[in-house]
Each structure stands twice: as C-alpha cells, then as structure tokens.
Design a protein around this motif. Structure first.
Motif, PDB file in Angstrom:
ATOM      1  N   MET A   1      60.430  22.875  27.370  1.00 45.48           N
ATOM      2  CA  MET A   1      60.183  23.824  28.455  1.00 45.48           C
ATOM      3  C   MET A   1      58.954  23.365  29.213  1.00 45.48           C
ATOM      4  SD  MET A   1      59.344  27.948  28.188  1.00 45.48           S
ATOM      5  CE  MET A   1      61.024  28.385  27.689  1.00 45.48           C
ATOM      6  N   LEU A   2      58.943  23.575  30.536  1.00 52.01           N
ATOM      7  CA  LEU A   2      57.792  23.262  31.373  1.00 52.01           C
ATOM      8  C   LEU A   2      57.120  24.556  31.817  1.00 52.01           C
ATOM      9  CD1 LEU A   2      59.348  20.532  33.720  1.00 52.01           C
ATOM     10  CD2 LEU A   2      58.236  20.224  31.492  1.00 52.01           C
ATOM     11  N   LEU A   3      55.782  24.563  31.794  1.00 43.67           N
ATOM     12  CA  LEU A   3      55.031  25.739  32.223  1.00 43.67           C
ATOM     13  C   LEU A   3      53.848  25.309  33.069  1.00 43.67           C
ATOM     14  CD1 LEU A   3      55.683  26.159  28.841  1.00 43.67           C
ATOM     15  CD2 LEU A   3      55.421  28.501  29.686  1.00 43.67           C
ATOM     16  N   SER A   4      53.389  26.221  33.918  1.00 47.95           N
ATOM     17  CA  SER A   4      52.258  25.949  34.795  1.00 47.95           C
ATOM     18  C   SER A   4      51.375  27.185  34.886  1.00 47.95           C
ATOM     19  CB  SER A   4      52.762  25.576  36.206  1.00 47.95           C
ATOM     20  OG  SER A   4      51.703  25.628  37.156  1.00 47.95           O
ATOM     21  N   SER A   5      50.062  26.950  34.865  1.00 47.03           N
ATOM     22  CA  SER A   5      49.091  28.039  35.006  1.00 47.03           C
ATOM     23  C   SER A   5      48.037  27.629  36.024  1.00 47.03           C
ATOM     24  CB  SER A   5      48.431  28.336  33.657  1.00 47.03           C
ATOM     25  OG  SER A   5      47.395  29.291  33.805  1.00 47.03           O
ATOM     26  N   PRO A   6      47.820  28.432  37.081  1.00 51.02           N
ATOM     27  CA  PRO A   6      46.912  28.023  38.159  1.00 51.02           C
ATOM     28  C   PRO A   6      45.439  28.202  37.810  1.00 51.02           C
ATOM     29  CG  PRO A   6      47.724  30.225  38.589  1.00 51.02           C
ATOM     30  CD  PRO A   6      48.430  29.741  37.343  1.00 51.02           C
ATOM     31  N   GLY A   7      44.593  27.512  38.556  1.00 50.19           N
ATOM     32  CA  GLY A   7      43.186  27.863  38.589  1.00 50.19           C
ATOM     33  C   GLY A   7      43.002  29.067  39.498  1.00 50.19           C
ATOM     34  N   ARG A   8      41.764  29.509  39.646  1.00 49.00           N
ATOM     35  CA  ARG A   8      41.539  30.678  40.507  1.00 49.00           C
ATOM     36  C   ARG A   8      40.304  30.482  41.369  1.00 49.00           C
ATOM     37  NH1 ARG A   8      36.902  31.354  40.463  1.00 49.00           N
ATOM     38  NH2 ARG A   8      35.571  32.440  38.987  1.00 49.00           N
ATOM     39  N   THR A   9      40.276  31.195  42.486  1.00 47.57           N
ATOM     40  CA  THR A   9      39.104  31.205  43.347  1.00 47.57           C
ATOM     41  C   THR A   9      38.691  32.641  43.615  1.00 47.57           C
ATOM     42  OG1 THR A   9      38.212  30.470  45.479  1.00 47.57           O
ATOM     43  CG2 THR A   9      40.528  31.081  45.445  1.00 47.57           C
ATOM     44  N   GLU A  10      37.398  32.904  43.531  1.00 49.63           N
ATOM     45  CA  GLU A  10      36.876  34.215  43.935  1.00 49.63           C
ATOM     46  C   GLU A  10      36.829  34.245  45.458  1.00 49.63           C
ATOM     47  OE1 GLU A  10      32.688  35.258  45.018  1.00 49.63           O
ATOM     48  OE2 GLU A  10      32.632  35.509  42.856  1.00 49.63           O
ATOM     49  N   VAL A  11      37.374  35.282  46.057  1.00 54.65           N
ATOM     50  CA  VAL A  11      37.452  35.380  47.514  1.00 54.65           C
ATOM     51  C   VAL A  11      36.545  36.489  48.048  1.00 54.65           C
ATOM     52  CG1 VAL A  11      39.003  35.747  49.477  1.00 54.65           C
ATOM     53  CG2 VAL A  11      39.798  34.468  47.481  1.00 54.65           C
ATOM     54  N   GLY A  12      36.410  37.568  47.316  1.00 59.69           N
ATOM     55  CA  GLY A  12      35.564  38.673  47.765  1.00 59.69           C
ATOM     56  C   GLY A  12      34.917  39.358  46.578  1.00 59.69           C
ATOM     57  N   GLY A  13      33.744  39.911  46.811  1.00 62.26           N
ATOM     58  CA  GLY A  13      33.007  40.567  45.739  1.00 62.26           C
ATOM     59  C   GLY A  13      32.169  39.573  44.974  1.00 62.26           C
ATOM     60  N   ASN A  14      31.100  39.088  45.596  1.00 62.97           N
ATOM     61  CA  ASN A  14      30.231  38.095  44.959  1.00 62.97           C
ATOM     62  C   ASN A  14      29.191  38.802  44.094  1.00 62.97           C
ATOM     63  OD1 ASN A  14      27.639  35.831  45.793  1.00 62.97           O
ATOM     64  ND2 ASN A  14      29.424  35.307  44.586  1.00 62.97           N
TER      65      ASN A  14
ATOM     66  N   ASP B   1      31.250  42.135  39.801  1.00 64.89           N
ATOM     67  CA  ASP B   1      31.973  42.544  38.598  1.00 64.89           C
ATOM     68  C   ASP B   1      31.046  43.059  37.499  1.00 64.89           C
ATOM     69  OD1 ASP B   1      30.984  39.954  38.298  1.00 64.89           O
ATOM     70  OD2 ASP B   1      32.665  39.250  37.079  1.00 64.89           O
ATOM     71  N   HIS B   2      29.855  42.439  37.356  1.00 70.46           N
ATOM     72  CA  HIS B   2      28.965  42.874  36.275  1.00 70.46           C
ATOM     73  C   HIS B   2      28.328  44.231  36.541  1.00 70.46           C
ATOM     74  CE1 HIS B   2      25.787  41.325  38.891  1.00 70.46           C
ATOM     75  NE2 HIS B   2      26.295  40.116  38.820  1.00 70.46           N
ATOM     76  N   GLN B   3      28.522  44.768  37.750  1.00 70.85           N
ATOM     77  CA  GLN B   3      28.079  46.126  38.067  1.00 70.85           C
ATOM     78  C   GLN B   3      29.262  47.089  38.151  1.00 70.85           C
ATOM     79  OE1 GLN B   3      24.558  46.768  38.369  1.00 70.85           O
ATOM     80  NE2 GLN B   3      24.747  44.719  37.447  1.00 70.85           N
ATOM     81  N   LEU B   4      30.398  46.675  37.554  1.00 64.22           N
ATOM     82  CA  LEU B   4      31.649  47.451  37.535  1.00 64.22           C
ATOM     83  C   LEU B   4      32.179  47.691  38.943  1.00 64.22           C
ATOM     84  CD1 LEU B   4      31.037  50.037  34.668  1.00 64.22           C
ATOM     85  CD2 LEU B   4      31.820  47.670  34.541  1.00 64.22           C
ATOM     86  N   GLY B   5      32.037  46.680  39.780  1.00 61.26           N
ATOM     87  CA  GLY B   5      32.500  46.771  41.158  1.00 61.26           C
ATOM     88  C   GLY B   5      33.903  46.238  41.347  1.00 61.26           C
ATOM     89  N   ARG B   6      34.224  45.910  42.605  1.00 58.78           N
ATOM     90  CA  ARG B   6      35.545  45.398  42.971  1.00 58.78           C
ATOM     91  C   ARG B   6      35.450  43.910  43.270  1.00 58.78           C
ATOM     92  NH1 ARG B   6      34.453  49.718  46.473  1.00 58.78           N
ATOM     93  NH2 ARG B   6      35.555  51.676  46.025  1.00 58.78           N
ATOM     94  N   VAL B   7      36.551  43.212  43.047  1.00 57.52           N
ATOM     95  CA  VAL B   7      36.621  41.800  43.402  1.00 57.52           C
ATOM     96  C   VAL B   7      37.970  41.523  44.056  1.00 57.52           C
ATOM     97  CG1 VAL B   7      35.071  41.041  41.557  1.00 57.52           C
ATOM     98  CG2 VAL B   7      37.546  41.086  41.160  1.00 57.52           C
ATOM     99  N   LEU B   8      38.016  40.428  44.792  1.00 55.39           N
ATOM    100  CA  LEU B   8      39.257  39.901  45.353  1.00 55.39           C
ATOM    101  C   LEU B   8      39.324  38.439  44.938  1.00 55.39           C
ATOM    102  CD1 LEU B   8      41.737  40.199  47.273  1.00 55.39           C
ATOM    103  CD2 LEU B   8      40.209  39.533  49.150  1.00 55.39           C
ATOM    104  N   ALA B   9      40.445  38.033  44.369  1.00 51.96           N
ATOM    105  CA  ALA B   9      40.568  36.659  43.887  1.00 51.96           C
ATOM    106  C   ALA B   9      41.962  36.137  44.187  1.00 51.96           C
ATOM    107  CB  ALA B   9      40.283  36.591  42.379  1.00 51.96           C
ATOM    108  N   GLY B  10      42.118  34.828  44.073  1.00 52.63           N
ATOM    109  CA  GLY B  10      43.416  34.228  44.335  1.00 52.63           C
ATOM    110  C   GLY B  10      43.707  33.079  43.385  1.00 52.63           C
ATOM    111  N   ALA B  11      44.990  32.907  43.070  1.00 54.56           N
ATOM    112  CA  ALA B  11      45.436  31.760  42.273  1.00 54.56           C
ATOM    113  C   ALA B  11      45.572  30.558  43.199  1.00 54.56           C
ATOM    114  CB  ALA B  11      46.772  32.067  41.615  1.00 54.56           C
ATOM    115  N   VAL B  12      45.192  29.370  42.721  1.00 53.69           N
ATOM    116  CA  VAL B  12      45.245  28.169  43.553  1.00 53.69           C
ATOM    117  C   VAL B  12      46.226  27.160  42.971  1.00 53.69           C
ATOM    118  CG1 VAL B  12      42.886  28.499  44.384  1.00 53.69           C
ATOM    119  CG2 VAL B  12      43.297  27.039  42.380  1.00 53.69           C
ATOM    120  N   ASN B  13      46.559  26.159  43.783  1.00 53.48           N
ATOM    121  CA  ASN B  13      47.605  25.218  43.415  1.00 53.48           C
ATOM    122  C   ASN B  13      47.151  24.112  42.470  1.00 53.48           C
ATOM    123  OD1 ASN B  13      46.305  24.722  46.072  1.00 53.48           O
ATOM    124  ND2 ASN B  13      47.292  22.741  45.919  1.00 53.48           N
TER     125      ASN B  13
END
Length: 424
Positions: free
Chosen positions: A53-66, A69-81
């Motif tokens: 079987m072949l499987l793939s798992s992407p890396g990620r990039t943080e896009v919003g919310g710099n 997270d450590h202040q229990l806030g919001r983030v926006l992120a994306g999977a990359v190729n």
C-alpha cells in the motif's frame, strides 16, 4: 496492490490522485512518480513482499495566528505538497519494522507499548501511536514500511508531525479500512510527543492529518475545535513560497520562552492564566496599572495576540467567501504585527545577522504590494512565508536565493489531502 500493477498505475505521475497531491507541473509529477517507484522497489528488496500500500502525509504551514496557540487562541494552517510517503504492508507478526530513508532501521514489538525512556525517537512515537489506536478499539498489527520524507527538517513545515500522522494512517488503512478519524489521528500524534516529554500544541498534527486549510480554536484546551475550510488554493494564481533564511534556532530558547512568558505575565496581572479570556480593551485599560510590573514589550506582545487572534476569524471569513485579496491583506497585517508588536523577527541587540528581517524586506521590494509576506512560525531565525503571484514567482525566487542560497526557496501549494492512502 501488486507492485507491477502499482507501477503501471503510477504512469509517470499522470494520474488524478498525484495531481491532487503534487499539482500539474509535468516535471514535478514525473519526479514524484520516480520517487514512489524507487521506494516501492526498495521495499521489495528489503522485505520481499510484492503486495503493498502507498500512503502520503503532508507537511504543514502556519498561515494565521502567530504565537496565539500557547494563549489558547485561534490559528489558521494549511497542508503543503512536500510530504512523507510510505510503502507498507502487513507482515503477519506483532512486530513493526520500518526503514526510514536517512535514518537507522528500527523495530517495535507491539506487545511492549509502554514508553520507558522519555526520548522523542521514532520507536517511541510508533509505540504511543499504536497504544492510543488500540485504546480507541481499533486494530493494530505488525507491518513493514519504507518511509521517505521530502519535508525538510528545520524548515518550519513540521516534518515530525507529518511522520506521526503517517504512522497513524498506516495502522488505519492497513488494519482498519481507514476508520481512524483525521482529528483523532492528530490528537494521537500529539500524545506521542507528550509521552516523550515534548509538550507541543495540536496545530501541526491537525494540519497534516486533515489537509487543506484548517482553523483551530484552542479556547477549550481539552477539546480544541477544528474546522476544515472549503477553499481551492490551486485556482488562485498564487504560489506559496517558504524561504529558509539560514538563521539558526540554536541558543534561542530564552527568546522563545520569554514570548509566552511575557504574555502570561500580562494575563496574570489582569486576573487570568493566559490572554484568551481577555479582550483588547481589557489589555489597554490595564496598561497604566501594570506597565511597571510587566514591562512595555510584554504589553506590545499582548496587543499582538489580541489583534492576531481576532484576525484569524477575518481570514477564515475571507477564504470562505472567496475573497482571496482580502485574505492576502490580512496576512500582511499579521506580518507587520509580528514585526512591530510581537517582536519575533530578530534577536534584540543583534545588528549584524537579521536574516528574517532582510528576507521580509526583499519580499516587500519584489512583490511591490502584490501578494503577501510574513514571518513563518516561531520567528527570530529560520523561515519566512510569502504568497507570490505566479507572474512574479521567478523574480521572487531568484532574488531571495541570490541572498540566502540556491534551493532555500520552497515553492509549495496548499494541498487538499491530509494523511491518506494513495489511491491509483
């Protein structure tokens, strides 16, 4: 699927699933096809199994919310190729055997799942993931795998989280018909790091497991709210470029620890453990009475948190409404807030080496108000992120690589698939 049949279906990368993972560039697709075939053949040579079987798992990039997270806030992120891939097959035993390219091969006995030495090793990651999957009532069993990663270590694209959710996907697809929920897979990956005394947040694993754009709200620490966004980045006419500026994170623990520490100091003076329960108005009203206790930088960083935490909501709204231009404006706003208020662009007092700041300046000069640019991840050193119009892509990469070195600009896109079986 039998190896011969798999190689035929890979077809030089000319298949719909590959295009979802890696885009439409023929040269890229051919390179990815060659990569899969190489490691399929390596698997056959090492383990002798012809049904894989072949499987793939992407890396990620943080896009919003710099630094939200450590202040229990919001983030926006994306999977990359850029991804980790696996060629895997059950082996009929209770032993997991993994050959991860560039690392020593290792084995894990699934009869011994307790982590006794609290080091973040591939073996301990597999042990904890297997234990947690079993606790969900799902099946675990021995398998063989060859894993190859193209997510650069130290790039800020979360190679470790990508590996963790790939292991979860292998157990899920080999033995459970893909029943492991992506968010559960992410939580299990996080638990694997926590079991090894690395107390990461949930953003990285979730972005890698779910795919596409996701937003996470950490207000309920035990049960973060994860939402996938229906947005096709490939149709925007922009490329996502992550540039490694060459700055080292070594010796910067004090800088990184000071940032959440200062935010929490402000929160404590205002009656909270973290900043999330407070508003911008609360922070501003509190300045006169707490300024001498916490210092001005802590207040500026708290102002950044309140603004960037709210900004994620507007970024999500812009993407959901298809207003990509507004989204880009907000990315730039976030970048300037990190620079001016969060102050994680360079180390204070360091005048000779300001790699991130220089990369941001060059980005602004080349893009001239088009696209967007910002610090990527923790900051101080390392990487920046830019959304570059495709017509400016060559000029952008040429300019940045002339300063930071050939191969240090990674042209990416947000891919819709998370950690998945590659279906051909």
């Amino acid at each position: 699927m039998q190896i011969t049949s798999l190689i035929e279906k890979i077809n030089g990368g000319n298949n719909p699933f590959f295009k979802e993972l890696y885009g439409n560039d023929e040269a890229v697709l051919k390179a990815q096809a060659d990569r899969y075939i190489k490691y399929i053949n390596e698997f056959k040579n090492i383990y002798g199994n012809d049904d894989v079987m072949l499987l793939s798992s992407p890396g990620r990039t943080e896009v919003g919310g710099n630094h939200t997270d450590h202040q229990l806030g919001r983030v926006l992120a994306g999977a990359v190729n850029l991804d980790n891939i696996a060629v895997a097959a059950p082996n009929g035993t209770n032993i997991v055997r993994i050959t991860s390219v560039g690392f020593d091969p290792f084995e894990v006995d699934l009869g011994e799942l307790e982590v006794t030495e609290f080091k973040l090793t591939p073996g301990n990651i597999v042990r904890t993931i297997a234990k947690e999957i079993k606790a969900l009532g799902l099946e675990i069993a021995g398998f063989d795998a060859v894993i190859h990663g193209s997510v650069p270590e130290g790039s800020g694209l979360s190679s470790s989280a990508s590996f963790e959710v790939l292991i979860g996907a292998i157990f899920s697809n080999l033995f459970n018909d893909g029943k492991l929920d992506p968010v559960d897979n992410a939580k299990i990956g996080q638990k694997a790091e926590h079991a090894c005394k690395k107390f990461c947040g949930l953003m990285d694993q979730t972005a890698c497991a779910v795919g596409g754009f996701i937003t996470i709200d950490f207000a309920d620490k035990a049960n973060p709210v994860v939402k996938a966004l229906d947005f096709d980045f490939a149709q925007t006419g922009y490329s996502l470029v992550i540039t490694n500026t060459g700055g080292s994170h070594g010796g910067l623990d004090e800088e990184y620890n000071a940032l959440p520490g200062e935010m929490k100091a402000v929160a404590k003076e205002l009656g909270q453990e973290v900043l999330r329960p407070l508003s911008m108005e609360d922070v501003v009203k509190g300045i006169p009475s707490i300024r001498e206790k916490v210092g001005d930088r802590a207040l500026l960083r708290s102002i950044h948190f309140q603004a960037d935490n709210s900004r994620v909501v507007y970024q999500v709204e812009a993407l959901e409404s298809g207003n990509f231009d507004k989204f880009l404006e907000l990315v730039v706003e976030s970048g300037f807030s990190s620079y001016m208020y969060n102050q994680n662009i360079f180390v204070g007092g360091e005048t000779k080496h300001q790699n991130v700041a220089l990369a941001l300046a060059l980005s602004e000069l080349v893009l001239k108000g088009k696209g967007a640019w910002r610090v990527h991840g923790g900051g101080f050193a390392g990487t920046i992120q830019a959304f570059v119009p495709n017509e400016l892509l060559d000029d952008y990469i040429t300019t940045l690589e002339s300063v930071f070195g050939k191969g240090n600009c990674h042209k990416l896109f947000i891919r819709s698939k998370g950690a998945v079986q590659v279906e051909l």
